[in-house]
Design a protein around this motif. Structure first.
Motif, PDB file in Angstrom:
ATOM      1  N   MET A  29       0.970  -0.676   0.505  1.00 29.48           N
ATOM      2  CA  MET A  29       0.192   0.197   0.188  1.00 29.48           C
ATOM      3  C   MET A  29       0.899   1.225   0.041  1.00 29.48           C
ATOM      4  O   MET A  29       0.635   2.756  -0.307  1.00 29.48           O
ATOM      5  N   LEU A  30       1.893   1.150   0.517  1.00 26.65           N
ATOM      6  CA  LEU A  30       2.697   2.060   1.140  1.00 26.65           C
ATOM      7  C   LEU A  30       3.758   2.500  -0.357  1.00 26.65           C
ATOM      8  O   LEU A  30       4.242   3.612  -0.973  1.00 26.65           O
ATOM      9  N   GLY A  31       3.645   1.944  -0.664  1.00 30.03           N
ATOM     10  CA  GLY A  31       4.048   1.774  -3.443  1.00 30.03           C
ATOM     11  C   GLY A  31       3.226   2.379  -4.182  1.00 30.03           C
ATOM     12  O   GLY A  31       3.641   2.958  -4.372  1.00 30.03           O
ATOM     13  N   TRP A  32       1.502   2.145  -3.370  1.00 28.19           N
ATOM     14  CA  TRP A  32       0.482   2.660  -4.423  1.00 28.19           C
ATOM     15  C   TRP A  32       1.091   3.864  -3.846  1.00 28.19           C
ATOM     16  O   TRP A  32       0.704   5.359  -4.807  1.00 28.19           O
ATOM     17  N   ALA A  33       1.121   4.433  -2.599  1.00 23.47           N
ATOM     18  CA  ALA A  33       1.123   6.388  -2.175  1.00 23.47           C
ATOM     19  C   ALA A  33       2.259   6.712  -2.719  1.00 23.47           C
ATOM     20  O   ALA A  33       2.497   7.481  -3.437  1.00 23.47           O
ATOM     21  N   LEU A  34       3.427   5.724  -2.854  1.00 19.75           N
ATOM     22  CA  LEU A  34       4.632   6.321  -3.442  1.00 19.75           C
ATOM     23  C   LEU A  34       4.618   6.661  -5.310  1.00 19.75           C
ATOM     24  O   LEU A  34       5.000   7.504  -6.137  1.00 19.75           O
ATOM     25  N   THR A  35       4.086   5.498  -5.930  1.00 25.32           N
ATOM     26  CA  THR A  35       3.502   5.549  -7.129  1.00 25.32           C
ATOM     27  C   THR A  35       2.740   7.075  -7.767  1.00 25.32           C
ATOM     28  O   THR A  35       3.133   7.801  -8.389  1.00 25.32           O
ATOM     29  N   PHE A  36       1.439   6.975  -6.885  1.00 27.22           N
ATOM     30  CA  PHE A  36       0.564   8.999  -6.997  1.00 27.22           C
ATOM     31  C   PHE A  36       1.635   9.623  -6.638  1.00 27.22           C
ATOM     32  O   PHE A  36       1.409  10.405  -7.403  1.00 27.22           O
ATOM     33  N   PHE A  37       2.423   9.623  -5.696  1.00 23.28           N
ATOM     34  CA  PHE A  37       3.059  10.925  -5.028  1.00 23.28           C
ATOM     35  C   PHE A  37       3.738  11.303  -6.936  1.00 23.28           C
ATOM     36  O   PHE A  37       4.320  12.467  -7.149  1.00 23.28           O
ATOM     37  N   ILE A  38       4.917  10.504  -6.655  1.00 23.68           N
ATOM     38  CA  ILE A  38       5.712  10.122  -8.277  1.00 23.68           C
ATOM     39  C   ILE A  38       4.579  10.854  -9.163  1.00 23.68           C
ATOM     40  O   ILE A  38       5.507  11.244 -10.291  1.00 23.68           O
ATOM     41  N   GLY A  62      -3.976  13.784  -3.754  1.00 24.65           N
ATOM     42  CA  GLY A  62      -5.341  13.635  -2.885  1.00 24.65           C
ATOM     43  C   GLY A  62      -5.002  11.890  -3.177  1.00 24.65           C
ATOM     44  O   GLY A  62      -5.622  11.522  -2.024  1.00 24.65           O
ATOM     45  N   ILE A  63      -4.849  11.750  -3.566  1.00 25.42           N
ATOM     46  CA  ILE A  63      -4.538  10.516  -3.452  1.00 25.42           C
ATOM     47  C   ILE A  63      -4.099   9.653  -2.919  1.00 25.42           C
ATOM     48  O   ILE A  63      -3.992   8.333  -1.951  1.00 25.42           O
ATOM     49  N   ALA A  64      -2.743  10.246  -2.971  1.00 23.60           N
ATOM     50  CA  ALA A  64      -1.746   9.674  -2.483  1.00 23.60           C
ATOM     51  C   ALA A  64      -2.141   9.711  -0.735  1.00 23.60           C
ATOM     52  O   ALA A  64      -1.754   9.072   0.011  1.00 23.60           O
ATOM     53  N   LYS A  65      -2.421  10.997  -0.777  1.00 23.10           N
ATOM     54  CA  LYS A  65      -2.767  11.288   0.862  1.00 23.10           C
ATOM     55  C   LYS A  65      -3.374  10.050   1.538  1.00 23.10           C
ATOM     56  O   LYS A  65      -3.760   9.802   2.122  1.00 23.10           O
ATOM     57  N   ILE A  66      -4.539   9.991   0.673  1.00 19.15           N
ATOM     58  CA  ILE A  66      -6.199   9.006   1.099  1.00 19.15           C
ATOM     59  C   ILE A  66      -5.108   7.770   1.845  1.00 19.15           C
ATOM     60  O   ILE A  66      -5.484   7.127   3.184  1.00 19.15           O
ATOM     61  N   ILE A  67      -4.282   7.461   0.312  1.00 24.01           N
ATOM     62  CA  ILE A  67      -3.210   5.989   0.517  1.00 24.01           C
ATOM     63  C   ILE A  67      -2.649   6.205   1.289  1.00 24.01           C
ATOM     64  O   ILE A  67      -2.595   4.831   2.397  1.00 24.01           O
TER      65      ILE A  67
END
Length: 58
Positions: free
Chosen positions: A1-10, A29-34
């Motif tokens: 899940m942390l990987g998804w947050a980093l992906t959306f941040f990038i 916004g999606i990265a923050k929620i995840i």
């Protein structure tokens, strides 16, 4: 899940560099929620393991 947050941040950073403000804002916004979901699940996992008395396996 942390990987998804980093992906959306990038994705947000790349979109911001190329001038896509709407996409960058949405991805942020999606990265923050995840990320916050990840933090909540991490804390719940640590508490449940502490209450069970099991030591973490390395």
């Amino acid at each position: 899940m942390l990987g998804w947050a980093l992906t959306f941040f990038i994705i947000a950073i790349i979109a911001a560099v190329f001038g896509f403000g709407g996409i960058a804002g949405a991805a942020t916004g999606i990265a923050k929620i995840i990320f916050f979901i990840f933090i909540v699940l991490l804390v719940l996992s640590l508490i449940s393991n502490a209450l069970r008395g099991k030591s973490p396996k390395i």
